[in-house]
Write an enzyme that holds these catalytic residues in place. Sequence first.
Site, short mmCIF file in Angstrom:
data_model
loop_
_atom_site.label_atom_id
_atom_site.label_comp_id
_atom_site.label_asym_id
_atom_site.label_seq_id
_atom_site.Cartn_x
_atom_site.Cartn_y
_atom_site.Cartn_z
N ASP A 95 0.85 -1.20 0.21
CA ASP A 95 0.05 0.03 0.03
C ASP A 95 0.85 1.30 0.21
O ASP A 95 1.93 1.40 0.78
CB ASP A 95 -1.11 -0.31 1.17
CG ASP A 95 -1.91 0.99 1.21
OD1 ASP A 95 -2.84 1.11 0.45
OD2 ASP A 95 -1.77 1.79 2.20
N GLU B 84 14.58 -15.07 0.63
CA GLU B 84 15.09 -16.40 1.82
C GLU B 84 13.99 -17.31 1.35
O GLU B 84 14.25 -18.60 1.98
CB GLU B 84 14.63 -15.76 3.02
CG GLU B 84 15.91 -14.66 3.66
CD GLU B 84 15.12 -14.14 4.78
OE1 GLU B 84 14.14 -14.22 5.40
OE2 GLU B 84 15.95 -12.90 5.40
C1 NOJ Z 1 -4.44 3.06 -0.88
C2 NOJ Z 1 -5.54 2.07 -0.71
O1 NOJ Z 1 -5.93 1.20 -1.82
C3 NOJ Z 1 -6.75 2.59 -0.16
O2 NOJ Z 1 -7.65 1.86 -0.02
C4 NOJ Z 1 -6.51 3.44 1.11
O3 NOJ Z 1 -7.34 4.30 1.70
C5 NOJ Z 1 -5.03 4.15 1.08
N1 NOJ Z 1 -3.99 3.66 0.30
C6 NOJ Z 1 -4.38 4.61 2.37
O4 NOJ Z 1 -4.03 3.57 2.89
#
Ligand code: NOJ
Length: 563
Positions: free
Chosen positions: A221, A272
Site C-alpha cells: 500500500d 529467503e
Molecule cells: C491505498 C488503498 O488502496 C486505499 O484504500 C487506502 O485508503 C489508502 N491507500 C491509504 O491506506
Amino acid sequence: MPEAEVAASGATTGSDPLWWRQSLVYQIYPRSFADANGDGIGDLRGVTSRIPYLTQLGVDAVWLSPFYPSALADGGYDVDDYRDVDPRIGTLRDFEQMVAALHAVGIRILIDIVPNHSSDRHAWFREALAGAPGSPARARYIFRDGRGADGSLPPDDLTSLFGGSAWERITEPHGTPGQWYFHFFAKEQPDFNWDNPEVHEDFLRTLRFWSDRGVDGFRVDVAHGLKKDMDAVERGGWTTDPEEVFAREGHPLWDRDDVHDVYAEWRRVFDEYDPPRMAVAETWVPLHRMTRYAAPEGLGQAFNFDLLKADFDAVQFRRIIDSSLDFATASGASTTWVLSNHDVVRHATRYGLPKGASRTGRGTDGVDWLFSGGDPAEVDAAAGLRRARAATLLMLALPGSAYIYQGEELGLQEVGQLPDAVRQDPIFHRNAGVEVGRDGCRVPLPWEPEGPSFGFGADGSHLPQPAWFRDYAVSTQDTDPASTLNFYRRALALRHDLQGAETLAWRASGSPDVLHFERPNGWQVVANFGTAPVPLPPGDVLVASSPLDGGVLPGETSVWLRS
Ligand code: NOJ
C-alpha cells in the site's frame, strides 16, 4: 500433513519463481465477499467456502485486502496489529486453513501490507501518546511541536490526501494539549517514521510472519510514500495538495529515491523463500518513475493505473498499451493491468457516465482514485456494461498480469446512492457534500437473488445492498450462458490455455476506433471502440464481449479469434 504445513510448503502451487508474470489475480475485499458466520461482515471462512467459485472462475491468485484488527477508520487500511486477524473476520487458524485450501486447488495468495501508516490504536502509537516529546516511542512516528506561542497551530499547512489538515494535535499524558502528528490519510492513520531502524525491523518481521504462513506475495500500500523529508517541505515551499503530490515530481514526501533502500531490504527477505515471495507496489507515480519499484532488486512488480484512468477510447488505450509494454521492457517486470479496484468507481459504471462528466469530484487527472462517480441518475448502465466487457476482453489478452476486482465478473454496477448515515469512507466524512467516497464499490456481493443479504450472509450486510443487486446474483448468472459471469469464465479459461510469450504484434485495423493485435499461438484480438459495426477479420471466434452479427463486429465490442 497438517493444513498449515501444506500452506507453508505451497505443495500444489509449484515452485516457479516467475509464476506471477502473467497471472490473473482476483482482489477480495474480505469484509464484503462472503459472510460465513452471519454477522454482516465478510470473513476468512467465507472466502474458504467460496473457493469452488474461484476455481470455476479460473483465477491464478487472490489478493486479500486488509484483514487485520482495525477500527475501520479507512476500510482496514488502518492496521492495529500487522501480525493478527481481526476477530470479526476470523482467526490465524482460519487464515492458515484458507491458505491451505487455496493452495490445494492451485490458487496463490497475496496479502495487503500497509507500511506508510498504522492505525492510531496500534500498540506503538499508544506508546507514543503515553511517551514524552522526543522519546523513542514518539520517534517511530512523525511528531512535531505546533506553531504559535502556545503551539496551537499545526506545524505547517500540509493537507491530508483525504481532505483537511495533515496534522492532528494530541493531548499529552498529563492532560494538556500537546504535540502534533503527521497523517497523509485519515487522522486515525499516523504515518510511520521510516528513518527509524525499529520501523524497518518490524516490517521485516511482519513479512516473514506471513511468508512463513504460506503467503505467496504482498500488495504494498502507498509504496511510494514511506520516506519523507519533512524539513524540505518548509524550505522548498511544497504543499500536499493532491494535485501537487500526484503531478509534481521531486516532492520531498512522495516517491523519493531513498524509498528503494527499504525495498532492497524487503527483497532480501522475499528471496529467503523458495519460490521467492513476490510483491506488487501500489504506486501512483508516472510510468518512468515506476520502473525502480518494479525492478527485480526492488518489489518486482508495480500497479499500472493508466488503463483504469483512461476513457473508453481506442487512441488512449493504444497509447497506454504501448507505453506500458515499454515500461515492462525497461523494468524487467511484466506490466499489470487494472480496470477496477476497491478505490474507484466500478468500470461498468464509469464507462456508462456521459462523456465529459466529472469522474473525480475534483476534476484533476491525478486524483482519479477519489472518484465521486458522477450523478447516478446519469449513468447508462447497459452501455457501461457493454463497454466494460469490451475493455475487459481486450485487457485480458494483454501480455502481463491482470488484476480483477470482486464483482466485476458479475458486471456489477457502482452503488451510487447510499444513505449518508451508512457511508464508511473517511473521504466522505472528511469532505461531506463534496466527495461521496468509495463505499459504492465495496457493497457486499449478491450470491443469490433472494434472502436478507442476497446470500452474502445470514442476516444483513455492513453496507446495504440495493434491490437491483438481485439482477446480478451469482446463482442466476451461473446457469445463464450469456451472463457476464460465464463470459469471464470463458475468457479466463481461454487466456490460461493461450498464454505464451509476453509479446504482442499490432495489426492494421483499418479504423482509428478499432485496435487489432496478435499474441503468440495465433491468438488475435480485435476491439471496436466505435459505435458503428466493422468487418470481422478472418479466424475462428473464441469469445466475444457482445453477441456477434454474422461477419461483422458490432460497435463497442471485442472479440478473440484464432487464425
Ligand atoms: C491505498 C488503498 O488502496 C486505499 O484504500 C487506502 O485508503 C489508502 N491507500 C491509504 O491506506
